[in-house]
Design a protein around this motif. Structure first.
Motif, PDB file in Angstrom:
ATOM      1  N   SER A 140       0.783  -1.228   0.000  1.00  0.00           N
ATOM      2  CA  SER A 140       0.000   0.000   0.000  1.00  0.00           C
ATOM      3  C   SER A 140       0.822   1.289   0.000  1.00  0.00           C
ATOM      4  CB  SER A 140      -0.917   0.026   1.228  1.00  0.00           C
ATOM      5  OG  SER A 140      -0.153  -0.084   2.422  1.00  0.00           O
ATOM      6  N   HIS A 141       2.143   1.197   0.203  1.00  0.00           N
ATOM      7  CA  HIS A 141       2.977   2.389   0.279  1.00  0.00           C
ATOM      8  C   HIS A 141       4.008   2.379  -0.853  1.00  0.00           C
ATOM      9  CE1 HIS A 141       1.339   2.254   4.346  1.00  0.00           C
ATOM     10  NE2 HIS A 141       1.724   3.505   4.510  1.00  0.00           N
ATOM     11  N   ARG A 142       4.188   3.542  -1.454  1.00  0.00           N
ATOM     12  CA  ARG A 142       5.203   3.663  -2.493  1.00  0.00           C
ATOM     13  C   ARG A 142       6.590   3.707  -1.852  1.00  0.00           C
ATOM     14  NH1 ARG A 142       3.093   4.602  -7.440  1.00  0.00           N
ATOM     15  NH2 ARG A 142       5.139   5.205  -8.234  1.00  0.00           N
ATOM     16  N   LEU A 143       7.565   3.116  -2.551  1.00  0.00           N
ATOM     17  CA  LEU A 143       8.933   3.014  -2.038  1.00  0.00           C
ATOM     18  C   LEU A 143       9.908   3.651  -3.010  1.00  0.00           C
ATOM     19  CD1 LEU A 143       8.954  -0.724  -0.842  1.00  0.00           C
ATOM     20  CD2 LEU A 143       8.262   1.319   0.442  1.00  0.00           C
ATOM     21  N   SER A 144      10.965   4.215  -2.458  1.00  0.00           N
ATOM     22  CA  SER A 144      12.020   4.799  -3.275  1.00  0.00           C
ATOM     23  C   SER A 144      13.303   3.993  -3.110  1.00  0.00           C
ATOM     24  CB  SER A 144      12.294   6.246  -2.856  1.00  0.00           C
ATOM     25  OG  SER A 144      13.511   6.715  -3.417  1.00  0.00           O
ATOM     26  N   PRO A 145      14.064   3.779  -4.205  1.00  0.00           N
ATOM     27  CA  PRO A 145      15.344   3.083  -4.092  1.00  0.00           C
ATOM     28  C   PRO A 145      16.469   3.974  -3.586  1.00  0.00           C
ATOM     29  CG  PRO A 145      14.985   3.703  -6.363  1.00  0.00           C
ATOM     30  CD  PRO A 145      13.740   4.108  -5.608  1.00  0.00           C
ATOM     31  N   MET A 146      16.192   5.239  -3.284  1.00  0.00           N
ATOM     32  CA  MET A 146      17.239   6.156  -2.852  1.00  0.00           C
ATOM     33  C   MET A 146      17.556   5.955  -1.373  1.00  0.00           C
ATOM     34  SD  MET A 146      18.038   7.325  -5.649  1.00  0.00           S
ATOM     35  CE  MET A 146      19.323   8.386  -5.011  1.00  0.00           C
ATOM     36  N   ILE A 147      18.135   4.785  -1.094  1.00  0.00           N
ATOM     37  CA  ILE A 147      18.563   4.432   0.257  1.00  0.00           C
ATOM     38  C   ILE A 147      19.961   3.848   0.171  1.00  0.00           C
ATOM     39  CG2 ILE A 147      16.208   4.060   1.091  1.00  0.00           C
ATOM     40  CD1 ILE A 147      16.601   1.086   0.745  1.00  0.00           C
ATOM     41  N   ASP A 148      20.678   3.894   1.273  1.00  0.00           N
ATOM     42  CA  ASP A 148      22.065   3.424   1.275  1.00  0.00           C
ATOM     43  C   ASP A 148      22.113   1.910   1.454  1.00  0.00           C
ATOM     44  OD1 ASP A 148      24.810   3.583   1.097  1.00  0.00           O
ATOM     45  OD2 ASP A 148      25.016   5.127   2.627  1.00  0.00           O
ATOM     46  N   ASN A 149      23.321   1.362   1.446  1.00  0.00           N
ATOM     47  CA  ASN A 149      23.543  -0.076   1.563  1.00  0.00           C
ATOM     48  C   ASN A 149      23.725  -0.486   3.016  1.00  0.00           C
ATOM     49  OD1 ASN A 149      23.694  -0.066  -1.268  1.00  0.00           O
ATOM     50  ND2 ASN A 149      25.903   0.256  -1.226  1.00  0.00           N
ATOM     51  N   SER A 150      23.439  -1.749   3.317  1.00  0.00           N
ATOM     52  CA  SER A 150      23.847  -2.301   4.618  1.00  0.00           C
ATOM     53  C   SER A 150      25.225  -2.922   4.530  1.00  0.00           C
ATOM     54  CB  SER A 150      22.835  -3.343   5.106  1.00  0.00           C
ATOM     55  OG  SER A 150      22.948  -4.558   4.381  1.00  0.00           O
ATOM     56  N   ASP A 151      25.684  -3.208   3.314  1.00  0.00           N
ATOM     57  CA  ASP A 151      27.018  -3.767   3.082  1.00  0.00           C
ATOM     58  C   ASP A 151      28.028  -2.629   3.175  1.00  0.00           C
ATOM     59  OD1 ASP A 151      29.364  -4.886   2.101  1.00  0.00           O
ATOM     60  OD2 ASP A 151      28.369  -5.984   0.491  1.00  0.00           O
ATOM     61  N   PRO A 152      28.923  -2.652   4.172  1.00  0.00           N
ATOM     62  CA  PRO A 152      29.840  -1.521   4.350  1.00  0.00           C
ATOM     63  C   PRO A 152      30.928  -1.436   3.293  1.00  0.00           C
ATOM     64  CG  PRO A 152      30.433  -3.289   5.852  1.00  0.00           C
ATOM     65  CD  PRO A 152      29.151  -3.710   5.174  1.00  0.00           C
ATOM     66  N   ALA A 153      31.087  -2.488   2.492  1.00  0.00           N
ATOM     67  CA  ALA A 153      32.127  -2.479   1.460  1.00  0.00           C
ATOM     68  C   ALA A 153      31.772  -1.586   0.286  1.00  0.00           C
ATOM     69  CB  ALA A 153      32.399  -3.898   0.969  1.00  0.00           C
ATOM     70  N   TYR A 154      30.495  -1.138   0.207  1.00  0.00           N
ATOM     71  CA  TYR A 154      30.049  -0.301  -0.907  1.00  0.00           C
ATOM     72  C   TYR A 154      29.191   0.839  -0.369  1.00  0.00           C
ATOM     73  CZ  TYR A 154      31.545  -4.115  -3.935  1.00  0.00           C
ATOM     74  OH  TYR A 154      32.288  -5.071  -4.564  1.00  0.00           O
ATOM     75  N   ARG A 155      29.465   2.040  -0.851  1.00  0.00           N
ATOM     76  CA  ARG A 155      28.662   3.212  -0.516  1.00  0.00           C
ATOM     77  C   ARG A 155      28.006   3.734  -1.784  1.00  0.00           C
ATOM     78  NH1 ARG A 155      28.740   2.004   3.921  1.00  0.00           N
ATOM     79  NH2 ARG A 155      26.539   1.984   3.400  1.00  0.00           N
ATOM     80  N   ARG A 156      26.837   4.296  -1.631  1.00  0.00           N
ATOM     81  CA  ARG A 156      26.082   4.747  -2.799  1.00  0.00           C
ATOM     82  C   ARG A 156      26.398   6.194  -3.151  1.00  0.00           C
ATOM     83  NH1 ARG A 156      20.292   2.490  -3.875  1.00  0.00           N
ATOM     84  NH2 ARG A 156      21.244   2.329  -5.913  1.00  0.00           N
ATOM     85  N   ARG A 157      26.512   6.416  -4.457  1.00  0.00           N
ATOM     86  CA  ARG A 157      26.557   7.757  -5.027  1.00  0.00           C
ATOM     87  C   ARG A 157      25.409   7.811  -6.031  1.00  0.00           C
ATOM     88  NH1 ARG A 157      33.039   8.458  -6.306  1.00  0.00           N
ATOM     89  NH2 ARG A 157      33.768   8.353  -4.137  1.00  0.00           N
ATOM     90  N   GLY A 158      24.280   8.311  -5.577  1.00  0.00           N
ATOM     91  CA  GLY A 158      23.078   8.207  -6.394  1.00  0.00           C
ATOM     92  C   GLY A 158      22.671   6.750  -6.497  1.00  0.00           C
ATOM     93  N   LEU A 159      22.442   6.275  -7.708  1.00  0.00           N
ATOM     94  CA  LEU A 159      22.063   4.875  -7.917  1.00  0.00           C
ATOM     95  C   LEU A 159      23.279   3.969  -8.101  1.00  0.00           C
ATOM     96  CD1 LEU A 159      19.004   5.297 -10.300  1.00  0.00           C
ATOM     97  CD2 LEU A 159      18.964   4.423  -7.951  1.00  0.00           C
ATOM     98  N   ILE A 160      24.480   4.553  -8.110  1.00  0.00           N
ATOM     99  CA  ILE A 160      25.699   3.783  -8.321  1.00  0.00           C
ATOM    100  C   ILE A 160      26.403   3.562  -6.998  1.00  0.00           C
ATOM    101  CG2 ILE A 160      28.004   3.889  -9.373  1.00  0.00           C
ATOM    102  CD1 ILE A 160      26.744   5.319 -11.737  1.00  0.00           C
ATOM    103  N   SER A 161      26.938   2.364  -6.791  1.00  0.00           N
ATOM    104  CA  SER A 161      27.734   2.076  -5.607  1.00  0.00           C
ATOM    105  C   SER A 161      29.208   2.068  -5.975  1.00  0.00           C
ATOM    106  CB  SER A 161      27.358   0.717  -5.007  1.00  0.00           C
ATOM    107  OG  SER A 161      26.135   0.781  -4.320  1.00  0.00           O
ATOM    108  N   VAL A 162      30.030   2.506  -5.027  1.00  0.00           N
ATOM    109  CA  VAL A 162      31.477   2.500  -5.228  1.00  0.00           C
ATOM    110  C   VAL A 162      32.120   1.725  -4.089  1.00  0.00           C
ATOM    111  CG1 VAL A 162      31.528   4.656  -6.523  1.00  0.00           C
ATOM    112  CG2 VAL A 162      31.726   4.715  -4.040  1.00  0.00           C
ATOM    113  N   ALA A 163      33.205   1.024  -4.419  1.00  0.00           N
ATOM    114  CA  ALA A 163      33.912   0.241  -3.413  1.00  0.00           C
ATOM    115  C   ALA A 163      34.562   1.164  -2.381  1.00  0.00           C
ATOM    116  CB  ALA A 163      34.965  -0.637  -4.076  1.00  0.00           C
ATOM    117  N   VAL A 164      34.546   0.728  -1.124  1.00  0.00           N
ATOM    118  CA  VAL A 164      35.135   1.486  -0.026  1.00  0.00           C
ATOM    119  C   VAL A 164      36.415   0.786   0.408  1.00  0.00           C
ATOM    120  CG1 VAL A 164      34.821   2.325   2.333  1.00  0.00           C
ATOM    121  CG2 VAL A 164      32.881   2.290   0.748  1.00  0.00           C
ATOM    122  N   GLN A 165      37.515   1.498   0.390  1.00  0.00           N
ATOM    123  CA  GLN A 165      38.772   0.944   0.876  1.00  0.00           C
ATOM    124  C   GLN A 165      38.834   1.088   2.397  1.00  0.00           C
ATOM    125  OE1 GLN A 165      41.035  -0.580  -1.142  1.00  0.00           O
ATOM    126  NE2 GLN A 165      39.641  -0.216  -2.856  1.00  0.00           N
TER     127      GLN A 165
END
Length: 426
Positions: free
Chosen positions: A161-186
């Motif tokens: 019943s509720h609309r959802l947005s994909p603009m949320i971060d990851n639970s995997d700490p190895a990758y952080r989001r930049r918009g819809l793209i994830s980048v590896a975290v050193q």
């Protein structure tokens, strides 16, 4: 428009290393087949996305196919969902790429993001079934879960019943989001991250809350699951959590490959992300089953390659071998994987090569064992076709190909259209 030759587009997953490495695995490998293709062809190099950007596999493949990912990318989750045969109710569901992982449940410290790469298909399927259909208890929320290959899975979080947005971060700490793209975290902190919205919208806030409820409940279920009890008895790491990343809420809708290039395309791939992209881009998509024995594994792939070439003008073949040992920091195993591809796929290919077949070889990104992750380093490119004037490059390595006549492509999506225009159009 027609094309002069049929084209085999061979992508060696993660085969490149860093230009800063004293010696790369390509330089150390014994690979007479790949070196012959380079010696008798024209070479170059390519920044798959651009300088300073370490690509994930999905963005990389989109770029290799000649499309700017920024124009069509909707997140890795939807692509993987298509790869495993799942659909998305757009606006009310978001899809994640997921990893089963091993954690300390008391602290949520991640012990191994991939369960030691030892999770079997049957084990992963049983764990996914235990999570599939979960009622999340708030916002009419639910979860759908499907295992794919090894420790990998797809998770879809939805609301009735509720609309959802994909603009949320990851639970995997190895990758952080930049918009819809994830980048590896050193050098990331190895703890499951609480998912937070990336925008101040109710759709993102609700999506983040639902995803966090799923993570909490999945740990409770997986910690005591019979599969993990059995794994502990065998001194194997338990798959007692699931990491989420790369949310997306819609399927990409690119111009199909056959319309873009006026040619018939096939995609041969093992991993769900490449399978999903093949389907999304309208190619004949052939799923490859991994076979443990390298002789049989690459013989199977070569047989399917020749078969696909009978029906198509361009056959894209994605070989996974070198990437995983790069992530694991295992230089010698990565070298071995490259040599297996050369011995059991490339050399027999050249021995049985049709007279009208052009060959394009590259990598989708660098995965140096020295870094244990994808990097932004340029990857080698070689094009080889009957009658094409060769350059001075003698072997298929990162540094040598930089000197080739093709030059350096600043973005990967420029490469395939350039090859078509310069060499393939009749």
């Amino acid at each position: 428009m027609g094309i002069r030759y049929k084209l085999l587009f061979l992508v060696l997953d993660g085969a490149a290393d860093s230009l800063s490495d004293p010696v790369t695995t390509l330089e150390r490998s014994v690979k007479p087949g790949l070196d012959r293709i380079a010696r008798e062809g024209v070479c170059g190099a390519m920044y798959v996305l651009g300088r300073g950007v370490a690509p994930e596999s999905d963005e990389a493949v989109i770029s290799l196919l000649g499309y700017d990912p920024h124009g069509i990318y909707t997140g890795r989750g939807p692509i993987e969902a298509v790869g495993v045969g799942m659909s998305i109710r757009e606006g009310f569901e978001i899809a994640f790429r997921a990893n089963f992982a091993t954690i300390d449940p008391s602290t949520r410290r991640i012990i191994d993001r991939r369960v030691g790469r030892s999770l079997s298909r049957d084990e992963a399927s049983e764990l996914a079934k235990a999570l599939d259909g979960m009622d999340l208890g708030i916002y009419d929320g639910y979860a759908r879960v499907r295992a794919s290959i090894g420790h990998r899975a797809v998770v879809i979080i939805g609301s009735r019943s509720h609309r959802l947005s994909p603009m949320i971060d990851n639970s995997d700490p190895a990758y952080r989001r930049r918009g819809l793209i994830s980048v590896a975290v050193q050098g990331f902190e190895p703890y499951i991250q609480r998912i937070v919205p990336l925008g101040n919208t109710p759709e993102a806030r609700i999506a983040a809350e639902l995803a966090n409820v799923f993570i909490d409940r999945s740990i409770e279920i997986l910690e005591n699951h019979p599969v993990n009890k059995s794994r502990r008895e065998k001194n194997l790491l338990p798959a007692n959590s699931i990491l989420l990343r790369d949310a997306g809420g819609s399927i990409p809708r690119p111009v199909p490959l056959k319309d873009r290039y006026e040619a018939r395309f096939a995609v041969l791939a093992e991993m769900p992300v490449e399978v999903g992209l093949g389907r999304i881009f309208g190619a004949e998509t052939i799923e490859l089953e991994y076979i443990e024995d390298p002789v049989r594994n690459y013989s199977d792939r070569l047989e399917k390659t020749f078969d696909a070439l009978k029906r198509n003008d361009v056959v894209y073949v994605h070989l996974k071998g070198p990437d995983e040992p790069g992530h694991d920091g295992d230089f010698e195993l990565k070298r071995k994987r490259i040599e297996e591809i050369d011995k059991y796929y490339v050399q027999p290919l050249l021995e049985n090569r049709p007279s009208d077949l052009a060959i394009l070889v590259t990598a989708d990104h660098a995965t140096p064992p020295s870094r244990k992750s994808h990097t932004d380093d340029p990857v080698p490119v070689v094009f080889n076709a009957p009658g094409v004037e060769r350059d001075e490059v003698e072997s298929f390595t990162e540094k040598n190909c930089l000197r080739g006549r093709l030059g350096v492509y600043e973005h990967g999506w420029l490469m395939l259209p350039d090859v078509f225009n310069r060499f393939l159009k009749s």
